[in-house]
Design an enzyme around this catalytic site. Structure first.
Site, PDB file in Angstrom:
ATOM      1  N   ALA A   1     -10.650  -4.666   7.987  1.00 60.30           N
ATOM      2  CA  ALA A   1     -11.103  -5.375   6.783  1.00 60.30           C
ATOM      3  C   ALA A   1      -9.963  -6.231   6.247  1.00 60.30           C
ATOM      4  O   ALA A   1      -8.808  -5.804   6.240  1.00 60.30           O
ATOM      5  CB  ALA A   1     -11.557  -4.365   5.739  1.00 60.30           C
TER       6      ALA A   1
ATOM      7  N   CYS B   1       0.849  -1.204   0.000  1.00 60.91           N
ATOM      8  CA  CYS B   1       0.000   0.000   0.000  1.00 60.91           C
ATOM      9  C   CYS B   1       0.877   1.243   0.000  1.00 60.91           C
ATOM     10  O   CYS B   1       0.755   2.099  -0.865  1.00 60.91           O
ATOM     11  CB  CYS B   1      -0.895   0.000   1.225  1.00 60.91           C
TER      12      CYS B   1
ATOM     13  N   ILE C   1     -12.570   5.550   4.183  1.00 59.99           N
ATOM     14  CA  ILE C   1     -13.085   5.212   5.513  1.00 59.99           C
ATOM     15  C   ILE C   1     -14.036   4.042   5.312  1.00 59.99           C
ATOM     16  O   ILE C   1     -15.006   4.146   4.539  1.00 59.99           O
ATOM     17  CB  ILE C   1     -13.792   6.427   6.160  1.00 59.99           C
ATOM     18  N   TYR C   2     -13.756   2.903   5.948  1.00 62.84           N
ATOM     19  CA  TYR C   2     -14.617   1.721   5.808  1.00 62.84           C
ATOM     20  C   TYR C   2     -15.982   1.966   6.453  1.00 62.84           C
ATOM     21  O   TYR C   2     -16.081   2.692   7.452  1.00 62.84           O
ATOM     22  CB  TYR C   2     -13.931   0.506   6.453  1.00 62.84           C
TER      23      TYR C   2
ATOM     24  N   ARG D   1      -0.865   3.919  -2.454  1.00 63.28           N
ATOM     25  CA  ARG D   1      -1.956   3.728  -3.429  1.00 63.28           C
ATOM     26  C   ARG D   1      -3.302   3.587  -2.740  1.00 63.28           C
ATOM     27  O   ARG D   1      -4.347   3.841  -3.335  1.00 63.28           O
ATOM     28  CB  ARG D   1      -1.689   2.498  -4.315  1.00 63.28           C
ATOM     29  N   SER D   2      -3.321   3.178  -1.448  1.00 61.37           N
ATOM     30  CA  SER D   2      -4.564   2.841  -0.764  1.00 61.37           C
ATOM     31  C   SER D   2      -4.348   3.047   0.733  1.00 61.37           C
ATOM     32  O   SER D   2      -3.326   2.636   1.272  1.00 61.37           O
ATOM     33  CB  SER D   2      -4.851   1.368  -1.082  1.00 61.37           C
ATOM     34  N   GLN D   3      -5.293   3.727   1.379  1.00 62.28           N
ATOM     35  CA  GLN D   3      -5.115   4.025   2.806  1.00 62.28           C
ATOM     36  C   GLN D   3      -6.403   3.848   3.575  1.00 62.28           C
ATOM     37  O   GLN D   3      -7.427   4.500   3.275  1.00 62.28           O
ATOM     38  CB  GLN D   3      -4.608   5.459   2.987  1.00 62.28           C
ATOM     39  N   ASP D   4      -6.355   2.966   4.576  1.00 63.39           N
ATOM     40  CA  ASP D   4      -7.428   2.745   5.551  1.00 63.39           C
ATOM     41  C   ASP D   4      -7.247   3.825   6.619  1.00 63.39           C
ATOM     42  O   ASP D   4      -6.390   3.718   7.492  1.00 63.39           O
ATOM     43  CB  ASP D   4      -7.227   1.325   6.104  1.00 63.39           C
TER      44      ASP D   4
HETATM   45  N1  LIG Z   1      -7.852  -3.147   5.991  1.00 59.35           N
HETATM   46  C1  LIG Z   1      -6.568  -3.039   6.311  1.00 59.35           C
HETATM   47  N2  LIG Z   1      -6.144  -1.912   6.930  1.00 59.35           N
HETATM   48  C2  LIG Z   1      -4.841  -1.755   7.273  1.00 59.35           C
HETATM   49  O1  LIG Z   1      -4.502  -0.705   7.850  1.00 59.35           O
HETATM   50  C3  LIG Z   1      -3.916  -2.796   6.952  1.00 59.35           C
HETATM   51  C4  LIG Z   1      -4.385  -3.951   6.323  1.00 59.35           C
HETATM   52  N3  LIG Z   1      -5.709  -4.050   6.007  1.00 59.35           N
HETATM   53  N4  LIG Z   1      -3.548  -4.979   6.029  1.00 59.35           N
HETATM   54  C5  LIG Z   1      -2.162  -4.972   6.362  1.00 59.35           C
HETATM   55  C6  LIG Z   1      -1.740  -3.939   7.309  1.00 59.35           C
HETATM   56  C7  LIG Z   1      -1.840  -4.256   8.779  1.00 59.35           C
HETATM   57  N5  LIG Z   1      -1.994  -2.910   9.341  1.00 59.35           N
HETATM   58  C8  LIG Z   1      -2.460  -2.657  10.626  1.00 59.35           C
HETATM   59  C9  LIG Z   1      -3.364  -3.515  11.217  1.00 59.35           C
HETATM   60  C10 LIG Z   1      -3.835  -3.255  12.489  1.00 59.35           C
HETATM   61  C11 LIG Z   1      -3.382  -2.154  13.185  1.00 59.35           C
HETATM   62  C12 LIG Z   1      -3.894  -1.933  14.595  1.00 59.35           C
HETATM   63  O2  LIG Z   1      -4.721  -2.652  15.072  1.00 59.35           O
HETATM   64  N6  LIG Z   1      -3.387  -0.941  15.315  1.00 59.35           N
HETATM   65  C13 LIG Z   1      -3.825  -0.642  16.686  1.00 59.35           C
HETATM   66  C14 LIG Z   1      -2.710  -0.780  17.678  1.00 59.35           C
HETATM   67  C15 LIG Z   1      -1.984  -2.060  17.581  1.00 59.35           C
HETATM   68  C16 LIG Z   1      -1.052  -2.290  18.732  1.00 59.35           C
HETATM   69  O3  LIG Z   1      -0.850  -1.413  19.599  1.00 59.35           O
HETATM   70  O4  LIG Z   1      -0.499  -3.396  18.757  1.00 59.35           O
HETATM   71  C17 LIG Z   1      -4.290   0.801  16.765  1.00 59.35           C
HETATM   72  O5  LIG Z   1      -5.078   1.094  17.664  1.00 59.35           O
HETATM   73  O6  LIG Z   1      -3.818   1.612  15.966  1.00 59.35           O
HETATM   74  C18 LIG Z   1      -2.462  -1.284  12.590  1.00 59.35           C
HETATM   75  C19 LIG Z   1      -2.008  -1.537  11.290  1.00 59.35           C
HETATM   76  C20 LIG Z   1      -2.022  -1.931   8.300  1.00 59.35           C
HETATM   77  N7  LIG Z   1      -2.536  -2.717   7.216  1.00 59.35           N
HETATM   78  O1  LIG Z   2       0.375   0.081   5.564  1.00 58.81           O
HETATM   79  C1  LIG Z   2      -0.803  -0.124   5.190  1.00 58.81           C
HETATM   80  C2  LIG Z   2      -1.220  -1.356   4.702  1.00 58.81           C
HETATM   81  C3  LIG Z   2      -2.513  -1.512   4.319  1.00 58.81           C
HETATM   82  N1  LIG Z   2      -3.409  -0.485   4.385  1.00 58.81           N
HETATM   83  C4  LIG Z   2      -4.814  -0.712   3.974  1.00 58.81           C
HETATM   84  C5  LIG Z   2      -5.361   0.019   2.796  1.00 58.81           C
HETATM   85  C6  LIG Z   2      -6.539  -0.855   2.357  1.00 58.81           C
HETATM   86  O2  LIG Z   2      -7.662  -0.570   3.184  1.00 58.81           O
HETATM   87  C7  LIG Z   2      -6.037  -2.257   2.661  1.00 58.81           C
HETATM   88  C8  LIG Z   2      -5.479  -2.962   1.446  1.00 58.81           C
HETATM   89  O3  LIG Z   2      -6.492  -3.290   0.526  1.00 58.81           O
HETATM   90  P1  LIG Z   2      -6.296  -3.128  -1.066  1.00 58.81           P
HETATM   91  O4  LIG Z   2      -7.569  -3.679  -1.645  1.00 58.81           O
HETATM   92  O5  LIG Z   2      -5.104  -3.945  -1.448  1.00 58.81           O
HETATM   93  O6  LIG Z   2      -6.119  -1.667  -1.367  1.00 58.81           O
HETATM   94  O7  LIG Z   2      -5.010  -2.095   3.624  1.00 58.81           O
HETATM   95  C9  LIG Z   2      -3.007   0.739   4.888  1.00 58.81           C
HETATM   96  O8  LIG Z   2      -3.805   1.700   5.002  1.00 58.81           O
HETATM   97  N2  LIG Z   2      -1.709   0.884   5.260  1.00 58.81           N
END
Ligand SMILES: Nc1nc(=O)c2c([nH]1)NC[C@@H]1CN(c3ccc(C(=O)N[C@@H](CCC(=O)O)C(=O)O)cc3)CN21
Ligand SMILES: O=c1ccn([C@H]2C[C@H](O)[C@@H](COP(=O)(O)O)O2)c(=O)[nH]1
Length: 282
Positions: A281, A157, A225-226, A183-186
């Site tokens: 997600a 991403c 934003i999901y 390219r993509s940001q949650d």
């Molecule tokens: N849909 C989606 N969103 C993402 O942000 C994402 C993915 N998929 N897939 C791969 C990675 C994994 N990422 C993540 C996943 C979870 C947290 C999370 O739960 N963060 C918590 C704190 C975690 C901790 O302290 O251990 C938070 O509250 O920010 C952060 C980044 C970012 N990426």
């Molecule tokens: O570092 C990261 C890793 C992943 N993401 C988010 C962005 C999207 O919501 C999903 C990836 O889905 P795609 O369909 O491959 O775009 O993970 C992020 O924000 N930051």
């Protein structure tokens, strides 16, 4: 009030008010219960963070600075693609039975390439250029490697960093700036997480190259934003904002490969309460 909070709130409002819903479209991500994960999205968001003014951690809720630094070091320093090398569990959903996320992120940064000066990986190439040819306009990494995409469980991403050095009048040190291309940001799960990771990276590279930090520009193609995050974001952006924390990076470390998560600290980091159990997600 931190500038990072103001930037974050303005971006969220813009997505919620002017974004487009993907409901009904053929979307890849889903919730753990199998339902499609739709978003409200905005194309082409650009945020600028002046790292010389403040460290860009939002104060609306706490960003886990050590955990996000550890993930960044997993990619940039250990150049690993295996979750067994990572203490946190944030990548578990995307790993195979051996713990591998495929030829993504750290794997790509560890691949050695032939250059005129010899064989180097992309991280060592950046450090070499910053030290030997700082005014070059060719200092960048790119991990979006098409020939390997079929072996990645999730396509990268945050896929490219472009470094650019400026010489400011009257300054004894050079200033290190960077553009993070994503390219993509949650937005709820990872926006400030990614911003803080790459801000830490710029601080670390500046320190080992004897430079000052300048700007981090974050370019996001699809900022979304999901659906299940909308009420959480609406509540989050109404919260009180506090002063930006102070960032501490262990000044003793002069070799990028010697940094650990314990070499970074946020001091006086006052925040709102954590949002626990944000659904992610898949
Ligand atoms: N849909 C989606 N969103 C993402 O942000 C994402 C993915 N998929 N897939 C791969 C990675 C994994 N990422 C993540 C996943 C979870 C947290 C999370 O739960 N963060 C918590 C704190 C975690 C901790 O302290 O251990 C938070 O509250 O920010 C952060 C980044 C970012 N990426
Ligand atoms: O570092 C990261 C890793 C992943 N993401 C988010 C962005 C999207 O919501 C999903 C990836 O889905 P795609 O369909 O491959 O775009 O993970 C992020 O924000 N930051």
């Amino acid at each position: 009030m931190s500038l990072a909070d103001q930037t974050f709130v303005a971006m969220c409002k813009d997505i919620l008010e002017n974004g487009v819903s993907t409901e009904g479209e053929k979307v890849r991500p889903h919730w753990p219960d199998g339902t499609s994960a739709y978003t409200i999205k905005k194309f082409g968001v650009v945020n600028r963070y002046d790292l010389s003014k403040e460290f860009p951690a939002i104060t609306l809720r706490k960003t886990a600075i050590k955990t996000c630094t550890e993930e960044m070091l997993w990619i940039w320093q250990r150049k690993s693609n295996n979750i067994h090398d990572l203490k946190s569990t944030v990548w578990d959903e995307w790993a195979d039975e051996n713990g591998s996320i495929g030829k993504a992120y750290g794997y790509q940064l560890g691949v050695k390439h032939q250059y005129k000066e010899g064989m180097m990986d992309q991280v060592d190439r950046v450090i070499y250029d910053l030290k030997n040819n700082p005014f070059s306009r060719r200092i960048l990494t790119n991990i979006y490697v098409h020939e390997d995409l079929h072996e990645m469980n999730l396509y990268p991403c945050a896929y490219s960093m472009t470094f650019n050095v400026t010489q400011k009048k009257g300054d004894d040190k050079l200033t290190l700036n960077a553009i993070l291309n994503q390219r993509s940001q949650d937005i709820l799960t990872a926006n400030n997480w990614n911003v803080c990771q790459y801000a830490v990276l710029v601080h670390m590279l500046a320190q080992v190259c004897d430079m000052k930090v300048g700007e981090l520009v974050h370019v996001i193609a699809d900022a979304h934003i999901y659906d299940r995050h909308i009420p959480l974001v609406e509540e989050l952006i109404k919260r009180p904002q506090y002063k930006a924390p102070k960032f501490w990076l262990n000044p003793e470390i002069k070799d990028f490969y010697k940094f650990t998560r314990d070499d970074v600290k946020l001091i006086d980091y006052e925040t709102g309460p954590q949002i626990t159990d944000i659904p992610v997600a898949i």
